[in-house]
Write a protein that holds these residues in place. Structure first.
Motif, PDB file in Angstrom:
ATOM      1  N   LEU A  39       1.038  -1.081   0.042  1.00 34.27           N
ATOM      2  CA  LEU A  39       0.330   0.043   0.161  1.00 34.27           C
ATOM      3  C   LEU A  39       0.618   1.604   0.010  1.00 34.27           C
ATOM      4  N   VAL A  40       2.134   1.472   0.649  1.00 36.75           N
ATOM      5  CA  VAL A  40       2.435   2.521   0.561  1.00 36.75           C
ATOM      6  C   VAL A  40       3.214   2.522  -0.565  1.00 36.75           C
ATOM      7  N   ALA A  41       4.108   0.847  -1.386  1.00 36.43           N
ATOM      8  CA  ALA A  41       4.561   1.768  -2.377  1.00 36.43           C
ATOM      9  C   ALA A  41       3.690   2.364  -3.417  1.00 36.43           C
ATOM     10  N   THR A  42       2.063   2.318  -3.599  1.00 35.21           N
ATOM     11  CA  THR A  42       1.169   2.007  -4.238  1.00 35.21           C
ATOM     12  C   THR A  42       0.767   3.819  -3.958  1.00 35.21           C
ATOM     13  N   ALA A  43       0.899   3.818  -3.385  1.00 37.46           N
ATOM     14  CA  ALA A  43       0.840   5.610  -2.858  1.00 37.46           C
ATOM     15  C   ALA A  43       1.013   6.656  -3.675  1.00 37.46           C
ATOM     16  N   ALA A  44       0.382   8.032  -3.263  1.00 41.76           N
ATOM     17  CA  ALA A  44       0.814   8.857  -4.456  1.00 41.76           C
ATOM     18  C   ALA A  44       1.459   9.492  -2.673  1.00 41.76           C
ATOM     19  N   PHE A  45       1.095   9.305  -1.993  1.00 41.38           N
ATOM     20  CA  PHE A  45       1.158  10.107  -0.437  1.00 41.38           C
ATOM     21  C   PHE A  45       0.987   9.237   0.504  1.00 41.38           C
ATOM     22  N   ALA A  46       2.282   8.881   1.168  1.00 39.86           N
ATOM     23  CA  ALA A  46       2.290   8.424   2.624  1.00 39.86           C
ATOM     24  C   ALA A  46       3.194   8.751   3.994  1.00 39.86           C
ATOM     25  N   ARG A  47       2.346   9.749   4.370  1.00 44.02           N
ATOM     26  CA  ARG A  47       3.060  10.098   5.681  1.00 44.02           C
ATOM     27  C   ARG A  47       2.783   9.981   6.997  1.00 44.02           C
ATOM     28  N   MET A  48       3.463  10.134   7.926  1.00 47.68           N
ATOM     29  CA  MET A  48       3.383  10.247   8.850  1.00 47.68           C
ATOM     30  C   MET A  48       3.638  11.044   9.959  1.00 47.68           C
ATOM     31  N   ILE A  49       3.148  10.698  11.409  1.00 49.80           N
ATOM     32  CA  ILE A  49       4.045  12.083  12.667  1.00 49.80           C
ATOM     33  C   ILE A  49       4.327  10.859  13.335  1.00 49.80           C
ATOM     34  N   GLY A  50       5.530  11.329  14.131  1.00 51.10           N
ATOM     35  CA  GLY A  50       5.874  10.669  14.924  1.00 51.10           C
ATOM     36  C   GLY A  50       7.285  10.693  14.858  1.00 51.10           C
ATOM     37  N   ALA A  51       7.724  10.397  15.976  1.00 53.47           N
ATOM     38  CA  ALA A  51       9.703  10.728  15.685  1.00 53.47           C
ATOM     39  C   ALA A  51       9.911   9.414  15.343  1.00 53.47           C
ATOM     40  N   PRO A  52      11.173   8.626  14.796  1.00 57.42           N
ATOM     41  CA  PRO A  52      11.934   7.660  14.098  1.00 57.42           C
ATOM     42  C   PRO A  52      11.700   7.087  15.500  1.00 57.42           C
ATOM     43  N   GLY A  53      11.781   5.336  15.379  1.00 55.46           N
ATOM     44  CA  GLY A  53      11.771   4.383  16.506  1.00 55.46           C
ATOM     45  C   GLY A  53      10.649   4.276  18.021  1.00 55.46           C
ATOM     46  N   GLN A  54      10.042   5.407  17.612  1.00 51.55           N
ATOM     47  CA  GLN A  54       9.134   5.864  19.032  1.00 51.55           C
ATOM     48  C   GLN A  54       7.589   5.457  17.798  1.00 51.55           C
ATOM     49  N   PRO A  55       7.028   4.793  19.170  1.00 44.38           N
ATOM     50  CA  PRO A  55       5.404   4.427  18.995  1.00 44.38           C
ATOM     51  C   PRO A  55       4.598   5.438  17.390  1.00 44.38           C
ATOM     52  N   PRO A  56       4.257   5.215  16.414  1.00 39.11           N
ATOM     53  CA  PRO A  56       3.798   6.466  15.649  1.00 39.11           C
ATOM     54  C   PRO A  56       2.492   7.464  16.430  1.00 39.11           C
ATOM     55  N   ASP A  57       2.578   8.830  16.030  1.00 36.27           N
ATOM     56  CA  ASP A  57       0.960   9.379  16.255  1.00 36.27           C
ATOM     57  C   ASP A  57       0.210   9.463  15.335  1.00 36.27           C
ATOM     58  N   ALA A  58       0.519   9.894  14.143  1.00 33.76           N
ATOM     59  CA  ALA A  58      -0.595   9.543  12.679  1.00 33.76           C
ATOM     60  C   ALA A  58      -0.095   9.206  11.603  1.00 33.76           C
ATOM     61  N   LEU A  59      -0.822   9.026  10.929  1.00 31.75           N
ATOM     62  CA  LEU A  59      -0.608   7.977   9.839  1.00 31.75           C
ATOM     63  C   LEU A  59      -2.060   8.519   8.464  1.00 31.75           C
ATOM     64  N   LEU A  60      -1.582   8.781   6.913  1.00 27.38           N
ATOM     65  CA  LEU A  60      -2.270   9.055   5.597  1.00 27.38           C
ATOM     66  C   LEU A  60      -1.509   8.566   4.398  1.00 27.38           C
ATOM     67  N   ILE A  61      -2.807   7.711   4.449  1.00 24.04           N
ATOM     68  CA  ILE A  61      -2.078   6.940   3.483  1.00 24.04           C
ATOM     69  C   ILE A  61      -3.078   7.410   1.916  1.00 24.04           C
ATOM     70  N   GLY A  62      -2.559   8.170   1.169  1.00 19.44           N
ATOM     71  CA  GLY A  62      -4.095   8.281   0.086  1.00 19.44           C
ATOM     72  C   GLY A  62      -3.107   7.761  -1.172  1.00 19.44           C
ATOM     73  N   LEU A  63      -4.017   7.599  -2.241  1.00 21.42           N
ATOM     74  CA  LEU A  63      -3.873   6.990  -3.594  1.00 21.42           C
ATOM     75  C   LEU A  63      -4.117   8.098  -4.773  1.00 21.42           C
ATOM     76  N   ASP A  64      -3.312   8.161  -6.243  1.00 21.15           N
ATOM     77  CA  ASP A  64      -4.590   9.131  -6.999  1.00 21.15           C
ATOM     78  C   ASP A  64      -4.810   7.657  -7.776  1.00 21.15           C
ATOM     79  N   GLU A  65      -5.695   8.114  -9.325  1.00 21.35           N
ATOM     80  CA  GLU A  65      -6.890   7.417  -9.667  1.00 21.35           C
ATOM     81  C   GLU A  65      -5.583   6.571 -10.912  1.00 21.35           C
ATOM     82  N   HIS A  66      -4.114   6.414 -10.596  1.00 23.57           N
ATOM     83  CA  HIS A  66      -3.331   5.615 -10.899  1.00 23.57           C
ATOM     84  C   HIS A  66      -2.832   4.417 -10.486  1.00 23.57           C
ATOM     85  N   ALA A  67      -3.226   4.436  -8.866  1.00 24.01           N
ATOM     86  CA  ALA A  67      -2.585   3.566  -7.981  1.00 24.01           C
ATOM     87  C   ALA A  67      -2.679   1.742  -8.543  1.00 24.01           C
ATOM     88  N   ASP A  68      -2.474   0.221  -8.438  1.00 26.60           N
ATOM     89  CA  ASP A  68      -2.595  -0.873  -8.127  1.00 26.60           C
ATOM     90  C   ASP A  68      -3.284  -1.052  -7.195  1.00 26.60           C
TER      91      ASP A  68
END
Length: 165
Positions: A39-68
């Motif tokens: 999903l992350v590989a096909t996403a047009a926009f795959a972003r998160m909030i959170g420090a590396p190595g810490q539990p994540p605070d939030a994520l958003l994964i978005g696709l465009d019309e060309h996603a497989d």
């Protein structure tokens, strides 16, 4: 309050994001490591909030019309819109709720979409089982209902939402 640091999702983030996603599988859908990676590989926009190595605070994964991407909900929009962005999932961890993180991720997604020539953002929100907080959040962001569908053998009904960018 300082704006949250939004960053791209990396390979080292997948375990934490998988746990966060699956804690809310009723609202999103359960993933395994392979399906999240794809999903992350096909996403047009795959972003998160959170420090590396810490539990994540939030994520958003978005696709465009060309996603497989084989999803009933994504497919609903793909059959109707020639050019669109689709928010596949947005999740905020319980410890980070009420800090405006989901709104910050959406605003970053909208800005990215406009900068890349998109004019329409889409998503779905569960009607059955109900998700009134998500309904209110999306209404506040200017989303409007454009359709409905009953999926998962009648176990879930979703409202399809869209808004101009």
């Amino acid at each position: 309050m300082a704006a949250p640091a939004i960053r791209e999702i990396g390979e080292g983030d997948l375990d934490g994001l998988l746990a966060l996603n699956n804690a809310f599988e009723a609202e999103t859908s359960r993933l395994d490591t392979g399906s999240l990676r794809a999903l992350v590989a096909t996403a047009a926009f795959a972003r998160m909030i959170g420090a590396p190595g810490q539990p994540p605070d939030a994520l958003l994964i978005g696709l465009d019309e060309h996603a497989d991407y084989d999803s009933v909900n994504y497919g609903w929009f793909r059959a109707r819109e020639p050019h669109f962005l689709y928010i596949d999932r947005i999740v905020t961890a319980p410890h980070a709720r009420g800090q405006g993180l989901a709104r910050a991720l959406y605003e970053a997604f909208f800005a990215w979409g406009r900068a890349n020539g998109h004019h329409l953002a889409t998503c779905e929100v569960n009607l059955v089982p109900p998700n009134p907080k998500s309904d209110a959040f999306h209404a506040a962001l200017g989303f409007a209902e454009v359709g409905r569908a009953t999926i998962k053998n009648g176990a879930r009904t979703v409202r399809y939402l869209a808004r101009a960018l």
